[in-house]
Write a protein that holds these residues in place. Structure first.
Motif, mmCIF file in Angstrom:
data_model
loop_
_atom_site.group_PDB
_atom_site.id
_atom_site.type_symbol
_atom_site.label_atom_id
_atom_site.label_comp_id
_atom_site.label_asym_id
_atom_site.label_seq_id
_atom_site.Cartn_x
_atom_site.Cartn_y
_atom_site.Cartn_z
ATOM 1 N N ALA A 130 0.854 -1.180 -0.089
ATOM 2 C CA ALA A 130 -0.131 -0.050 -0.060
ATOM 3 C C ALA A 130 0.700 1.356 -0.083
ATOM 4 O O ALA A 130 2.164 1.409 0.550
ATOM 5 N N SER A 131 0.319 2.255 -0.678
ATOM 6 C CA SER A 131 1.214 3.488 -0.768
ATOM 7 C C SER A 131 1.159 4.198 0.741
ATOM 8 O O SER A 131 0.403 3.938 1.557
ATOM 9 N N SER A 132 2.183 5.261 0.840
ATOM 10 C CA SER A 132 2.315 5.826 2.262
ATOM 11 C C SER A 132 1.039 6.556 2.491
ATOM 12 O O SER A 132 0.682 6.738 3.592
ATOM 13 N N ILE A 133 0.288 7.204 1.549
ATOM 14 C CA ILE A 133 -0.935 7.792 1.860
ATOM 15 C C ILE A 133 -1.926 6.989 2.381
ATOM 16 O O ILE A 133 -2.739 7.480 3.162
ATOM 17 N N TYR B 211 -2.344 3.740 -8.244
ATOM 18 C CA TYR B 211 -1.932 4.497 -6.977
ATOM 19 C C TYR B 211 -1.863 5.822 -7.015
ATOM 20 O O TYR B 211 -2.390 6.820 -6.638
ATOM 21 N N SER B 212 -1.201 6.362 -8.271
ATOM 22 C CA SER B 212 -1.164 7.821 -8.541
ATOM 23 C C SER B 212 -2.490 8.420 -8.737
ATOM 24 O O SER B 212 -2.488 9.455 -8.455
ATOM 25 N N ILE B 213 -3.403 7.712 -9.210
ATOM 26 C CA ILE B 213 -4.775 8.266 -9.511
ATOM 27 C C ILE B 213 -5.672 8.081 -7.983
ATOM 28 O O ILE B 213 -6.029 9.144 -7.562
ATOM 29 N N ILE B 214 -5.354 7.188 -7.230
ATOM 30 C CA ILE B 214 -6.100 6.844 -6.105
ATOM 31 C C ILE B 214 -5.642 7.737 -5.033
ATOM 32 O O ILE B 214 -6.314 8.220 -3.936
ATOM 33 N N ASN B 215 -4.169 8.162 -4.677
ATOM 34 C CA ASN B 215 -3.540 8.786 -3.863
ATOM 35 C C ASN B 215 -4.373 10.061 -3.267
ATOM 36 O O ASN B 215 -4.582 10.396 -2.335
ATOM 37 N N PHE B 216 -4.579 10.795 -4.490
ATOM 38 C CA PHE B 216 -5.185 12.157 -4.240
ATOM 39 C C PHE B 216 -6.598 11.920 -3.586
ATOM 40 O O PHE B 216 -7.080 12.638 -2.638
ATOM 41 N N TYR B 217 -7.144 10.902 -4.003
ATOM 42 C CA TYR B 217 -8.717 10.831 -3.536
ATOM 43 C C TYR B 217 -8.822 10.338 -2.061
ATOM 44 O O TYR B 217 -9.440 10.763 -1.275
ATOM 45 N N MET C 281 9.548 12.694 2.211
ATOM 46 C CA MET C 281 8.670 13.798 2.268
ATOM 47 C C MET C 281 8.388 14.508 0.880
ATOM 48 O O MET C 281 7.300 15.066 0.641
ATOM 49 N N LYS C 282 8.957 14.217 -0.120
ATOM 50 C CA LYS C 282 9.087 14.616 -1.285
ATOM 51 C C LYS C 282 7.789 13.764 -2.046
ATOM 52 O O LYS C 282 6.863 14.451 -2.703
ATOM 53 N N SER C 283 7.797 12.410 -1.742
ATOM 54 C CA SER C 283 6.663 11.540 -2.290
ATOM 55 C C SER C 283 5.395 12.034 -1.750
ATOM 56 O O SER C 283 4.467 12.118 -2.205
ATOM 57 N N MET C 284 5.540 12.132 -0.452
ATOM 58 C CA MET C 284 4.319 12.676 0.304
ATOM 59 C C MET C 284 3.625 13.900 -0.125
ATOM 60 O O MET C 284 2.291 13.714 -0.388
ATOM 61 N N ALA C 285 4.381 14.987 -0.571
ATOM 62 C CA ALA C 285 3.695 15.972 -0.957
ATOM 63 C C ALA C 285 3.264 15.813 -2.268
ATOM 64 O O ALA C 285 2.167 16.341 -2.599
ATOM 65 N N GLU C 286 3.668 15.111 -3.227
ATOM 66 C CA GLU C 286 3.124 14.514 -4.203
ATOM 67 C C GLU C 286 1.796 14.141 -4.407
ATOM 68 O O GLU C 286 0.991 14.014 -5.091
ATOM 69 N N ASP D 202 -8.853 6.155 -16.324
ATOM 70 C CA ASP D 202 -9.487 4.855 -16.016
ATOM 71 C C ASP D 202 -8.697 4.119 -15.231
ATOM 72 O O ASP D 202 -7.382 3.940 -15.259
ATOM 73 N N ILE D 203 -9.116 3.385 -14.133
ATOM 74 C CA ILE D 203 -8.703 2.458 -13.290
ATOM 75 C C ILE D 203 -8.311 1.062 -13.710
ATOM 76 O O ILE D 203 -9.409 0.625 -14.315
ATOM 77 N N PHE D 204 -7.169 0.635 -13.695
ATOM 78 C CA PHE D 204 -7.035 -0.787 -14.256
ATOM 79 C C PHE D 204 -7.154 -1.841 -13.081
ATOM 80 O O PHE D 204 -7.900 -2.801 -13.425
ATOM 81 N N PHE D 205 -6.953 -1.717 -11.962
ATOM 82 C CA PHE D 205 -7.207 -2.878 -10.912
ATOM 83 C C PHE D 205 -7.720 -2.252 -9.565
ATOM 84 O O PHE D 205 -8.746 -2.401 -9.023
ATOM 85 N N PHE D 206 -7.007 -1.184 -8.959
ATOM 86 C CA PHE D 206 -7.106 -0.809 -7.558
ATOM 87 C C PHE D 206 -8.052 0.280 -7.609
ATOM 88 O O PHE D 206 -7.579 1.597 -7.932
ATOM 89 N N THR D 207 -9.172 0.220 -7.354
ATOM 90 C CA THR D 207 -10.297 1.104 -7.376
ATOM 91 C C THR D 207 -10.537 2.008 -6.343
ATOM 92 O O THR D 207 -10.047 1.616 -4.931
ATOM 93 N N LYS D 208 -11.244 3.244 -6.380
ATOM 94 C CA LYS D 208 -11.338 3.938 -4.892
ATOM 95 C C LYS D 208 -12.164 3.088 -3.834
ATOM 96 O O LYS D 208 -11.777 3.280 -2.885
ATOM 97 N N GLU D 209 -13.238 2.410 -4.473
ATOM 98 C CA GLU D 209 -13.946 1.281 -3.686
ATOM 99 C C GLU D 209 -13.202 0.466 -2.862
ATOM 100 O O GLU D 209 -13.235 0.208 -1.662
ATOM 101 N N MET D 210 -12.079 -0.160 -3.627
ATOM 102 C CA MET D 210 -10.999 -0.869 -2.974
ATOM 103 C C MET D 210 -10.179 -0.225 -2.008
ATOM 104 O O MET D 210 -10.015 -1.060 -0.852
ATOM 105 N N ALA D 211 -9.816 0.823 -2.296
ATOM 106 C CA ALA D 211 -9.016 1.509 -1.122
ATOM 107 C C ALA D 211 -9.799 1.794 -0.099
ATOM 108 O O ALA D 211 -9.538 1.620 1.071
ATOM 109 N N ASP D 212 -11.096 2.173 -0.115
ATOM 110 C CA ASP D 212 -11.953 2.234 1.203
ATOM 111 C C ASP D 212 -12.261 1.011 1.699
ATOM 112 O O ASP D 212 -12.255 0.866 3.003
#
Length: 437
Positions: free
Chosen positions: A2-5, A112-118, A152-157, A166-176
């Motif tokens: 899982a990503s740091s966020i 992840y790059s799409i989901i992280n800001f969500y 810290m740089k990656s966290m800021a991003e 479009d999401i390939f696999f890991f959706t917002k619903e899966m994140a939740d």
């Protein structure tokens, strides 16, 4: 993993359910493993004969258990590992993620790059995490180097909006869904820590490694180390007893590895005819103690699938089987035993050794079944050369080993009594156990 966020989101939710001494240190600890080397900072190690990997929770608790009691940075770090094992079960077991398909890993990282800001927005996260001013003096820094600036740089991003592709696999619903499950698992672990109850067990949460062979010129040379002795916190040891297919043309690298690892007692279980067709590559090499101990009972192909366990029992009662175990017990060096494919004769002997050491039966079956993966190319070649052969006879299945162990118990009661029946006395049995563990 899982990503740091996402780790930060889980931790933020935990602060709503539990009281912590220092939420700032908690949150920094929760993302800190991602600032280090992936294996070292996540305490990954090989286990189950190098066939699996784990997050070494026991090591972390041993080294930092006192810090966990008083310092939320170490609580956050520990819970990061808990969340990672939760994520493995979530993605690989629940959602059947397959990272071996080319491009899948890269596509997941794009998700992840799409989901992280969500995640950052949905869970009301703030980019306000700071490293402790005296971080370099923290005990945790002894674990591995940490690149805090990169973290810290990656966290800021993660807090920068990205195009909603479009999401390939890991959706917002899966994140939740994952965050919810991870919170509950962390709460359970926190309660267990507080009450002195059973904690997450590394061994039973291990995941499969890719198939491996210790030698580059064989397919199925594997270690019998790091299998847990059931009911204890002890394990068989790496580098003591090795199971293998026949090393017909060992490379210079193979020979150097065996010598440097002190694996110099070689037991060749193949029949005289097999050895004549393909002489063992270590039989006449200086520095190796080669033992020609043929087990004829396993050199042919059983008549049917149902006959395989019976053939295993005949291997276990073979005329020369006592000599195999006595040689293992008496060897001054580590031992490598082999048949042709490292499947049947080697599989039976490996199973009996692990069983004698107290390894649980399900783990013995697992070790046996790894041969199915390691020998895939060999099985394909057999099928090409013998298209009429029933490959279900040749390819391992769990029932072969389960039924074989049942036959040992039906005829001898215990594995110890089996060994006694073939002339391996309790004293020699202890020598074998000491050799392996």
């Amino acid at each position: 993993m899982a990503s740091s966020i996402i780790h930060l989101a889980v931790t933020n939710e935990l602060t709503k359910r539990c009281e912590f001494k220092d939420e700032g240190r908690l949150k920094f600890g929760a993302i800190l493993p991602d600032a280090g080397n992936g294996n070292a900072s996540h305490l990954k190690k090989a286990t189950w004969g190098y066939n699996k990997r784990v997050y070494d929770f026991e090591r972390f608790r041993s080294e930092y258990g006192e810090k966990i009691k008083i310092d939320d940075l170490y609580v956050g770090y520990y819970l990061h590992l808990v969340q990672d094992i939760c994520y493995r079960h979530f993605v690989f077991d629940k959602y059947k993620w397959n990272p071996t398909i080319p491009g899948n890993v890269e596509k997941l990282h794009k998700d992840y790059s799409i989901i992280n800001f969500y995640v950052a927005s949905h869970y009301g996260l703030s980019n306000d995490i700071e490293a402790p001013a005296d971080f370099n003096s923290e005990e945790i820094t002894k674990l591995c180097p940490f690149d805090i600036a990169r973290l810290m740089k990656s966290m800021a991003e993660y807090f920068i909006p990205v195009s909603d592709e479009d999401i390939f696999f890991f959706t917002k619903e899966m994140a939740d869904e994952f965050i919810s499950e991870a919170v509950e698992l962390c709460l359970k672990e926190l309660k267990a820590l507080e009450n002195g109850e059973a904690l997450i067990d590394s061994y039973d949460n291990a995941w499969d490694n890719m198939p491996y062979s210790l030698l580059e010129t064989t397919l199925n040379t594997r270690d019998l180390g790091e299998y847990r002795i059931d009911g204890t916190e002890r394990y068989t040891c790496y580098g003591r007893i090795i199971r293998s297919d026949a090393a017909i043309t060992p490379s210079e690298k193979d020979i150097a590895f065996l010598k440097s690892s002190n694996i110099t007692t070689i037991i060749d279980l193949r029949s005289a005819q097999e050895k004549e067709r393909k002489p063992h590559g270590l039989s006449n090499l200086e520095g190796f103690d080669y033992h020609d101990i043929p087990i004829e009972e396993g050199s042919g192909i059983p008549e049917s699938v149902e006959a395989v366990p019976e053939s295993y029992y005949r291997i276990a009662r073979a005329a020369n089987i006592r000599e195999v175990f006595r040689t293992i017990a008496d060897a001054e060096s580590a031992v490598m035993f082999n048949c042709t494919a490292g499947k049947d004769r080697s599989g039976v002997i490996a199973a009996l050794i692990l069983w004698l050491c107290g390894v649980r039966k399900s783990d013995i079956v697992y070790d046996y079944m790894r041969t199915k993966e390691n020998n895939q190319k060999r099985f394909e070649l057999i099928h090409q050369n013998f298209p009429d052969l029933d490959m279900d006879i040749v390819i391992p299945n769990e029932n072969n080993m389960i039924r074989f162990m049942e036959m040992i118990e039906d005829n001898h009661g215990t594995v110890q009594e089996y060994f006694t029946s073939i002339g391996i006395t309790p004293d020699i049995q202890r020598m074998i156990v000491e050799k392996a563990s």
